[in-house]
Design an enzyme around this catalytic site. Structure first.
Site, PDB file in Angstrom:
ATOM      1  N   SER A  19       0.802  -1.223   0.000  1.00 59.90           N
ATOM      2  CA  SER A  19       0.000   0.000   0.000  1.00 59.90           C
ATOM      3  C   SER A  19       0.839   1.278   0.000  1.00 59.90           C
ATOM      4  O   SER A  19       0.374   2.313  -0.430  1.00 59.90           O
ATOM      5  CB  SER A  19      -0.981   0.027   1.169  1.00 59.90           C
ATOM      6  OG  SER A  19      -0.315   0.264   2.384  1.00 59.90           O
ATOM      7  N   LYS A  68       0.322   4.934   6.636  1.00 57.95           N
ATOM      8  CA  LYS A  68      -0.176   5.729   5.508  1.00 57.95           C
ATOM      9  C   LYS A  68       0.440   7.125   5.572  1.00 57.95           C
ATOM     10  O   LYS A  68       1.026   7.527   6.568  1.00 57.95           O
ATOM     11  CB  LYS A  68      -1.711   5.879   5.551  1.00 57.95           C
ATOM     12  CG  LYS A  68      -2.478   4.581   5.568  1.00 57.95           C
ATOM     13  CD  LYS A  68      -2.414   3.830   4.279  1.00 57.95           C
ATOM     14  CE  LYS A  68      -3.209   2.534   4.371  1.00 57.95           C
ATOM     15  NZ  LYS A  68      -2.533   1.401   3.835  1.00 57.95           N
TER      16      LYS A  68
END
EC number: 3.4.21.-
Length: 163
Positions: A19, A68
């Site tokens: 990711s 993230k």
């Protein structure tokens, strides 16, 4: 003493998954190689800004930790990118997150006070604020300091300047 340091000051973790590729663990999908990152845990959610990479409790699965990039902070407006729309189920039916995302399309999403908007750098393979909305800053437990492994990347900050 070591437990205190690990829980409250700094921690090193492996970045598994794709990711955050190509910024972190860019070869994970092909080779399984994982970058290791040093996280500042002392006052981790203080002085955070757009572009920072953070380590946090996932809002939809609090027992899991996620990594993230902060895209927007409280009061910022987020314009949704159609490429980041949550995907449909294999049978073609929309998942609830897709329908919620569609309801926001064409609208500007403002990040509420005490929250941030986070996204993975690999829009093709991430579960992020496009799925679960802005996250509370209180979920953040670490802010990336530097890559410490592999050695050829030692003390680099590949997330700086990423567009």
């Amino acid at each position: 003493t070591m437990i205190f340091v690990h829980d409250n000051v700094v921690e090193i973790t492996e970045i598994k998954g794709s990711s955050m590729a190509p910024t972190l663990s860019p070869d994970h999908h092909a080779t399984g190689r994982c970058d290791r990152v040093l996280w500042q845990k002392w006052q981790a959610n203080a002085h955070i800004q757009r572009g920072d990479v953070v380590y946090f409790h996932s809002p939809h699965m609090p027992d899991r930790l996620a990594v993230k990039r902060i895209i927007a902070t409280e009061g910022d407006s987020v314009i949704l990118d159609r490429r980041r729309r949550p995907q449909r189920e294999r049978d073609g039916a929309d998942i609830p997150e897709s329908k919620a995302w569609d309801a926001l399309m064409g609208k500007v999403k403002t990040v509420p006070e005490g929250h941030v908007w986070v996204e993975g750098d690999n829009w093709r393979s991430t579960w992020d604020s496009n799925h679960y909305g802005p996250i509370s800053k209180n979920l953040i437990i670490g802010k990336a300091v530097a890559v410490v492994w592999p050695l050829d990347q030692f003390w680099t900050k590949p997330w700086e300047g990423f567009q």
